[in-house]
Design a protein around this motif. Structure first.
Motif, PDB file in Angstrom:
ATOM      1  N   SER A 118      -7.164   5.065  -5.647  1.00  9.48           N
ATOM      2  CA  SER A 118      -7.362   6.647  -5.775  1.00  9.48           C
ATOM      3  C   SER A 118      -6.067   6.841  -5.368  1.00  9.48           C
ATOM      4  O   SER A 118      -6.270   8.516  -6.030  1.00  9.48           O
ATOM      5  N   ILE A 119      -5.142   6.576  -5.156  1.00 11.20           N
ATOM      6  CA  ILE A 119      -3.738   6.987  -5.178  1.00 11.20           C
ATOM      7  C   ILE A 119      -3.502   7.337  -6.529  1.00 11.20           C
ATOM      8  O   ILE A 119      -2.299   8.096  -7.585  1.00 11.20           O
ATOM      9  N   GLY A 120      -3.846   6.576  -7.708  1.00  7.24           N
ATOM     10  CA  GLY A 120      -2.984   6.381  -9.163  1.00  7.24           C
ATOM     11  C   GLY A 120      -3.828   8.077  -9.831  1.00  7.24           C
ATOM     12  O   GLY A 120      -3.496   7.900 -10.909  1.00  7.24           O
ATOM     13  N   PHE A 121      -5.459   7.496  -9.737  1.00  9.04           N
ATOM     14  CA  PHE A 121      -5.494   8.572  -9.862  1.00  9.04           C
ATOM     15  C   PHE A 121      -5.315  10.009  -9.208  1.00  9.04           C
ATOM     16  O   PHE A 121      -4.914  11.068 -10.371  1.00  9.04           O
ATOM     17  N   ILE A 122      -5.240  10.132  -8.454  1.00  3.57           N
ATOM     18  CA  ILE A 122      -4.061  11.547  -7.833  1.00  3.57           C
ATOM     19  C   ILE A 122      -3.014  11.480  -8.717  1.00  3.57           C
ATOM     20  O   ILE A 122      -2.719  12.871  -8.812  1.00  3.57           O
ATOM     21  N   CYS A 127       0.174  14.775 -12.346  1.00  2.00           N
ATOM     22  CA  CYS A 127       1.250  14.441 -13.165  1.00  2.00           C
ATOM     23  C   CYS A 127       0.126  15.477 -14.496  1.00  2.00           C
ATOM     24  O   CYS A 127       1.309  15.957 -14.999  1.00  2.00           O
ATOM     25  N   LEU A 128      -0.825  14.867 -14.414  1.00  2.00           N
ATOM     26  CA  LEU A 128      -1.794  16.199 -16.364  1.00  2.00           C
ATOM     27  C   LEU A 128      -1.399  17.708 -15.572  1.00  2.00           C
ATOM     28  O   LEU A 128      -0.562  17.931 -16.873  1.00  2.00           O
ATOM     29  N   ILE A 129      -1.231  18.382 -14.318  1.00  2.00           N
ATOM     30  CA  ILE A 129      -1.688  19.209 -14.124  1.00  2.00           C
ATOM     31  C   ILE A 129       0.087  19.743 -14.294  1.00  2.00           C
ATOM     32  O   ILE A 129       0.536  20.878 -15.025  1.00  2.00           O
ATOM     33  N   PHE A 131       2.832  18.970 -16.204  1.00  2.00           N
ATOM     34  CA  PHE A 131       2.934  18.421 -17.555  1.00  2.00           C
ATOM     35  C   PHE A 131       1.538  19.639 -18.517  1.00  2.00           C
ATOM     36  O   PHE A 131       3.008  20.401 -19.164  1.00  2.00           O
ATOM     37  N   MET A 132       0.554  20.206 -18.350  1.00  2.00           N
ATOM     38  CA  MET A 132      -0.061  21.017 -18.973  1.00  2.00           C
ATOM     39  C   MET A 132       0.356  22.725 -18.483  1.00  2.00           C
ATOM     40  O   MET A 132       0.320  22.724 -19.336  1.00  2.00           O
ATOM     41  N   GLY A 133       1.064  22.203 -17.166  1.00  2.00           N
ATOM     42  CA  GLY A 133       1.130  23.678 -16.754  1.00  2.00           C
ATOM     43  C   GLY A 133       2.478  24.230 -17.814  1.00  2.00           C
ATOM     44  O   GLY A 133       3.213  25.358 -17.705  1.00  2.00           O
ATOM     45  N   GLN A 134       3.509  23.474 -17.730  1.00  3.09           N
ATOM     46  CA  GLN A 134       4.175  23.710 -18.259  1.00  3.09           C
ATOM     47  C   GLN A 134       4.355  23.978 -19.902  1.00  3.09           C
ATOM     48  O   GLN A 134       3.908  23.845 -20.983  1.00  3.09           O
TER      49      GLN A 134
END
Length: 134
Positions: A118-122, A127-129, A131-134
């Motif tokens: 669960s912590i890894g998924f969060i 991290c995906l949000i 890196f995708m926002g830059q």
């Protein structure tokens, strides 16, 4: 004509005449004396517990089954918890302890694995949000 009788065994007044068995017992005690044993008196105390306190971890297993069921460990732990409770109801304390121990181990693994995943998924989503926002 009021008659009260007293027995020498109990030493209290009762309104009932002594029975044949009471008189016979008093006679045997007075003639033979108190019973004597040749050896020391030993006693044995056996504690029998009517309520066995074997934890079956059924609530913990149910929680892991509903909320943190990674790799179905929660369902397997729930099954072992139910088996432990069944063994306890039958009176098989050793079997109940064995199933309860397995359920506890599975619950620990389900909880640890569920928390890590669960912590890894969060962390992965964050991290995906980022890196995708830059």
């Amino acid at each position: 004509m009021n008659h009260t009788f007293q027995t020498s065994v109990s030493g209290v007044h009762t309104g009932v005449p002594p029975t044949y068995e009471m008189i016979k017992e008093e006679h045997e005690v007075s003639v033979l004396g108190a019973p004597r044993s040749s050896g020391p008196v030993t006693t044995t105390v056996i504690n029998i517990r009517s309520d066995t306190s074997v934890p079956d971890h059924i609530v913990w297993s149910l929680f892991n089954s509903i909320f943190m069921n990674w790799c179905c460990l929660g369902f397997v732990a729930f099954a072992y918890s139910v088996k432990s409770r069944d063994r306890k109801m039958v009176g098989d304390v050793t079997g109940a302890q064995s199933y309860a121990s397995t359920a506890k181990c599975l619950n620990i693994w389900a909880l640890v694995l569920g928390l890590f995943l669960s912590i890894g998924f969060i962390v992965g989503v964050v991290c995906l949000i980022i890196f995708m926002g830059q």
